[in-house]
Design a protein around this motif. Structure first.
Motif, PDB file in Angstrom:
ATOM      1  N   GLN A  51      -1.551  -0.070  -8.074  1.00 47.61           N
ATOM      2  CA  GLN A  51      -0.450  -0.189  -9.034  1.00 47.61           C
ATOM      3  C   GLN A  51       0.658  -1.098  -8.497  1.00 47.61           C
ATOM      4  O   GLN A  51       1.220  -1.897  -9.233  1.00 47.61           O
ATOM      5  CB  GLN A  51       0.138   1.187  -9.334  1.00 47.61           C
ATOM      6  CG  GLN A  51      -0.604   1.946 -10.410  1.00 47.61           C
ATOM      7  CD  GLN A  51       0.098   3.269 -10.702  1.00 47.61           C
ATOM      8  OE1 GLN A  51       1.282   3.309 -11.020  1.00 47.61           O
ATOM      9  NE2 GLN A  51      -0.634   4.348 -10.557  1.00 47.61           N
ATOM     10  N   VAL A  52       0.971  -0.942  -7.220  1.00 46.25           N
ATOM     11  CA  VAL A  52       2.010  -1.795  -6.624  1.00 46.25           C
ATOM     12  C   VAL A  52       1.598  -3.259  -6.712  1.00 46.25           C
ATOM     13  O   VAL A  52       2.390  -4.120  -7.125  1.00 46.25           O
ATOM     14  CB  VAL A  52       2.278  -1.393  -5.154  1.00 46.25           C
ATOM     15  CG1 VAL A  52       3.166  -2.427  -4.467  1.00 46.25           C
ATOM     16  CG2 VAL A  52       2.912  -0.007  -5.085  1.00 46.25           C
ATOM     17  N   PHE A  53       0.346  -3.548  -6.361  1.00 46.22           N
ATOM     18  CA  PHE A  53      -0.124  -4.939  -6.440  1.00 46.22           C
ATOM     19  C   PHE A  53      -0.047  -5.455  -7.873  1.00 46.22           C
ATOM     20  O   PHE A  53       0.354  -6.590  -8.117  1.00 46.22           O
ATOM     21  CB  PHE A  53      -1.557  -5.062  -5.911  1.00 46.22           C
ATOM     22  CG  PHE A  53      -1.620  -5.349  -4.437  1.00 46.22           C
ATOM     23  CD1 PHE A  53      -1.304  -6.611  -3.954  1.00 46.22           C
ATOM     24  CD2 PHE A  53      -1.988  -4.361  -3.534  1.00 46.22           C
ATOM     25  CE1 PHE A  53      -1.362  -6.889  -2.597  1.00 46.22           C
ATOM     26  CE2 PHE A  53      -2.045  -4.628  -2.173  1.00 46.22           C
ATOM     27  CZ  PHE A  53      -1.731  -5.887  -1.705  1.00 46.22           C
ATOM     28  N   GLY A  57       3.369  -7.082  -7.130  1.00 46.56           N
ATOM     29  CA  GLY A  57       2.716  -7.533  -5.910  1.00 46.56           C
ATOM     30  C   GLY A  57       3.450  -8.653  -5.191  1.00 46.56           C
ATOM     31  O   GLY A  57       3.611  -8.618  -3.975  1.00 46.56           O
ATOM     32  N   PHE A  58       3.913  -9.650  -5.919  1.00 44.69           N
ATOM     33  CA  PHE A  58       4.582 -10.775  -5.252  1.00 44.69           C
ATOM     34  C   PHE A  58       5.844 -10.317  -4.534  1.00 44.69           C
ATOM     35  O   PHE A  58       6.092 -10.676  -3.382  1.00 44.69           O
ATOM     36  CB  PHE A  58       4.906 -11.883  -6.268  1.00 44.69           C
ATOM     37  CG  PHE A  58       3.699 -12.638  -6.749  1.00 44.69           C
ATOM     38  CD1 PHE A  58       2.825 -13.226  -5.851  1.00 44.69           C
ATOM     39  CD2 PHE A  58       3.437 -12.770  -8.106  1.00 44.69           C
ATOM     40  CE1 PHE A  58       1.705 -13.936  -6.288  1.00 44.69           C
ATOM     41  CE2 PHE A  58       2.327 -13.473  -8.554  1.00 44.69           C
ATOM     42  CZ  PHE A  58       1.452 -14.061  -7.640  1.00 44.69           C
ATOM     43  N   MET A  59       6.644  -9.493  -5.222  1.00 44.51           N
ATOM     44  CA  MET A  59       7.869  -8.962  -4.608  1.00 44.51           C
ATOM     45  C   MET A  59       7.542  -8.122  -3.383  1.00 44.51           C
ATOM     46  O   MET A  59       8.232  -8.178  -2.367  1.00 44.51           O
ATOM     47  CB  MET A  59       8.598  -8.047  -5.611  1.00 44.51           C
ATOM     48  CG  MET A  59       9.404  -8.749  -6.663  1.00 44.51           C
ATOM     49  SD  MET A  59      10.869  -9.538  -5.967  1.00 44.51           S
ATOM     50  CE  MET A  59      11.915  -8.078  -5.763  1.00 44.51           C
TER      51      MET A  59
ATOM     52  N   GLN B  37       6.936 -17.175  -2.800  1.00 40.98           N
ATOM     53  CA  GLN B  37       6.396 -15.898  -3.263  1.00 40.98           C
ATOM     54  C   GLN B  37       5.172 -16.086  -4.163  1.00 40.98           C
ATOM     55  O   GLN B  37       4.185 -15.366  -4.064  1.00 40.98           O
ATOM     56  CB  GLN B  37       7.515 -15.215  -4.030  1.00 40.98           C
ATOM     57  CG  GLN B  37       7.319 -13.781  -4.303  1.00 40.98           C
ATOM     58  CD  GLN B  37       8.675 -13.137  -4.643  1.00 40.98           C
ATOM     59  OE1 GLN B  37       9.612 -13.174  -3.846  1.00 40.98           O
ATOM     60  NE2 GLN B  37       8.758 -12.573  -5.824  1.00 40.98           N
ATOM     61  N   GLU B  38       5.254 -17.080  -5.052  1.00 45.73           N
ATOM     62  CA  GLU B  38       4.190 -17.272  -6.057  1.00 45.73           C
ATOM     63  C   GLU B  38       2.888 -17.738  -5.405  1.00 45.73           C
ATOM     64  O   GLU B  38       1.833 -17.744  -6.063  1.00 45.73           O
ATOM     65  CB  GLU B  38       4.657 -18.246  -7.149  1.00 45.73           C
ATOM     66  CG  GLU B  38       4.851 -19.691  -6.716  1.00 45.73           C
ATOM     67  CD  GLU B  38       6.188 -19.955  -6.021  1.00 45.73           C
ATOM     68  OE1 GLU B  38       6.873 -18.991  -5.619  1.00 45.73           O
ATOM     69  OE2 GLU B  38       6.542 -21.144  -5.864  1.00 45.73           O
ATOM     70  N   PRO B 235       5.141 -11.780   4.587  1.00 39.14           N
ATOM     71  CA  PRO B 235       6.054 -11.049   5.475  1.00 39.14           C
ATOM     72  C   PRO B 235       6.135  -9.563   5.150  1.00 39.14           C
ATOM     73  O   PRO B 235       6.400  -8.747   6.034  1.00 39.14           O
ATOM     74  CB  PRO B 235       7.409 -11.722   5.260  1.00 39.14           C
ATOM     75  CG  PRO B 235       7.301 -12.468   3.977  1.00 39.14           C
ATOM     76  CD  PRO B 235       5.853 -12.729   3.713  1.00 39.14           C
ATOM     77  N   GLY B 236       5.863  -9.183   3.876  1.00 40.74           N
ATOM     78  CA  GLY B 236       5.953  -7.774   3.478  1.00 40.74           C
ATOM     79  C   GLY B 236       4.966  -6.895   4.217  1.00 40.74           C
ATOM     80  O   GLY B 236       5.156  -5.685   4.325  1.00 40.74           O
TER      81      GLY B 236
END
Lengths: 389, 389
Positions: A51-53, A57-59, B37-38, B235-236
């Protein structure tokens, strides 16, 4: 190599060595503080990561702020605010496990030779977190209800410690809980001497009997509270937190920027998904049931195989029993000379005392072995004890 | 609060403030060191996490060893061993991002007042990682090819530093690369004075021109090498590593046990899945292409809108250009008085100098903005400059 001075003063890394032995075939390990692996809500957590992805996901893969993921911070506070003191979002920071919370607190408070106070005995990992900052660590005498208020006051008359570190619930290593009266007495004395209390509460929700007592944080303003998802969800996620006054959280955040910038964002978001979309309370109920059964098997096995040789507490929660064996003098020697030969390990009491005293105590974990393995392991301890002259 | 002394000596947390402003609407931020990010391989990473959950989810959620996930450690070494010196599994530890590598190195080496050396200017985050250990930080004079060997030797005749911290490839903040001759001269002097070198290489694979130079680690034994997946993957995830002699890795592992026990296991395993099952080289090629285009737009926009007012380098890799604006005296003042009003931000040069000198330089990131945004941002800087008296 010219290391920092604390490195040259280090004792052997016994904890690391123990964890290595634990992975050997046929060894029964009561040494770790591991949750039961087979009870991790693996499939639910997998859903949460997915769900997170899908949703952000990018964030979640980008750099983030040291304070942590706001929705998770808010959720934790909402739970905590069921207590009497209301906290706001500025009062909490997410950490890379609560071990990092200990390390950050040490970093922002301790100058070399500063006095800090701990229970006797206390969590070995806390001593490891503190040691590089070179404090003078004093042990406050403690009994089955936690630290003894009168003894604390005697120390405070002479010393001006940076903080007192305590684990009020199902303490590591003793499994004991600090009684309500002791909590009240403790914060009264702390207030009188303006003492900062670092309250570490990894096991609070693993409660098998009785009602919960209030956290010290709910009884006293000057508390730095450490929490963690390691014991109720999964340690591999490395998600813990610190709750304290805004001013302290600000300093912890600056220290955290230097230490690791921020904690794994995917894990923080997945934990938030889990606690909001899955059944955390049911999961905790499941853990309580399983661990209660394991504790009971541990206690009955000691009764059956070891009997009077052992003096053992009956922990009302957490992961450990604390055993004193009258037949031996030194549980470290017993481990090395006898128990390891029988392929059973535990952590000898000496490692939980700042002064490294010889001890005939041992910390025995009951959460990560099945009832059958627990019984077999205690048999092996009995076998080893029978060989001691 | 009675904090540790380093806290009271802290300057304002400018980096944190900058990162906050960056999230304001309409602000163009060249301030961060963020990857685009993208371009994160979100779907591939999602697959990798799913595979980890399916294949070894229970293990991945459990406590683990401080040194990190063995298959990932082995994979990293396999890449690195393409260099001339062969390393073994005992020579590497996984860290919670390479920021933690910096923090751990500081913790095991620095006693208060110990001398350490850095480039001039240098990475602000390294200074943040070092500061709580209270070293005396000396800047080694540097030019467009990195630190100047003769100046280093002059310092080493008088000082006995614990280590020299350098970023040889596409340095933060200047974007410069240390020339091959400089690398050779540097390690020759280091060997002569038995100097430990901490080599930080987060940007090495983001190479847009020329062939790679050998790492200092390949030229000299006494190197502690820091690497990271933050810039080439995400980095995440917080996955970095340190490569050094076994003896040093052992000390780092013990320090890491105290600092956060171990790094997120799911992330370590997912990175391993990614590098072995997905196309890391293609992904890096994609990043190189995109970042080269962005760098070129940054350079041509400066040429077009700012021209002779700016002296700008042409970085051959990495994430930053380093700009000197002759028209102004103080880029921090320029940011606060003029640029922020035009809704464009960057990091003023002063923050990269240990002595906090007034500087008319600025660090400009080109990786995380689209070419259109880059052009607009440079226009805004030009607009702000045109208003300076």
């Amino acid at each position: 190599m010219r290391y920092a001075s604390w490195i040259s003063e280090l004792k052997e890394s016994f904890l690391g060595e123990i964890l290595k032995t634990a992975s050997y075939e046929d060894v029964i390990s009561f040494a770790g503080g591991l949750p039961a692996q087979e009870l991790f809500p693996k499939d639910d957590l997998k859903d949460c990561f997915n769900q997170v992805f899908e949703e952000d996901g990018f964030m979640a893969l980008q750099y983030a702020e040291a304070l942590g993921y706001d929705p998770l911070r808010a959720w934790i506070l909402e739970q905590i605010n069921a207590g009497s003191k209301t906290k706001t979002l500025e009062d909490i920071i997410i950490t890379t496990g609560s071990q990092q919370g200990l390390s950050l607190v040490a970093q922002i408070f301790i100058d070399p030779s500063d006095v800090i106070l701990v229970e006797s005995p206390t969590y070995l990992g806390a001593l490891q977190a503190f040691q590089s900052y070179k404090p003078t660590i004093l042990m406050v005498p403690s009994d089955q209800d936690g630290i003894i208020p009168e003894d604390l006051e005697e120390i405070l008359k002479k010393q001006n410690p940076k903080f007192l570190y305590v684990i009020p619930n199902y303490q590591n290593p003793t499994g004991r809980i600090m009684s309500l009266q002791r909590r009240k007495d403790l914060v009264e004395i702390a207030a009188k001497y303006n003492l900062v209390i670092v309250e570490d509460n990894p096991y609070g929700l693993l409660r098998y009997e009785d009602e919960a007592y209030p956290n010290l944080m709910d009884l006293y303003d000057n508390v730095i509270y450490l929490g963690s998802f390691s014991k109720i969800l999964s340690p591999g996620l490395r998600v813990g937190y610190v709750i304290a006054k805004k001013e302290i959280i600000n300093q912890l955040a600056r220290a955290k920027e230097g230490m690791d910038l921020f904690s794994n964002s995917l894990a923080q978001r997945a934990v938030f998904k889990y606690v909001t979309c899955k059944s955390i309370n049911e999961h905790i109920a499941k853990l309580r049931k399983a661990y209660t059964a394991r504790r009971d098997v541990m206690l009955s096995s000691f009764e059956k195989y070891i009997g009077d040789w052992a003096k053992i507490n009956r922990p009302k929660g957490g992961l450990f029993v604390w055993v004193k064996i009258e037949k031996i003098k030194d549980s470290k020697e017993f481990l090395e000379q006898w128990a390891q030969k029988e392929k059973v390990i535990f952590v000898p009491g000496t490692f939980f005392y700042v002064d490294g005293r010889i001890s005939n105590e041992m910390r025995i974990n009951f959460s990560c072995s099945s009832p059958e393995v627990i019984e077999e392991g205690v048999k092996r301890i009995a076998q080893a004890l029978s060989k001691v002259k």
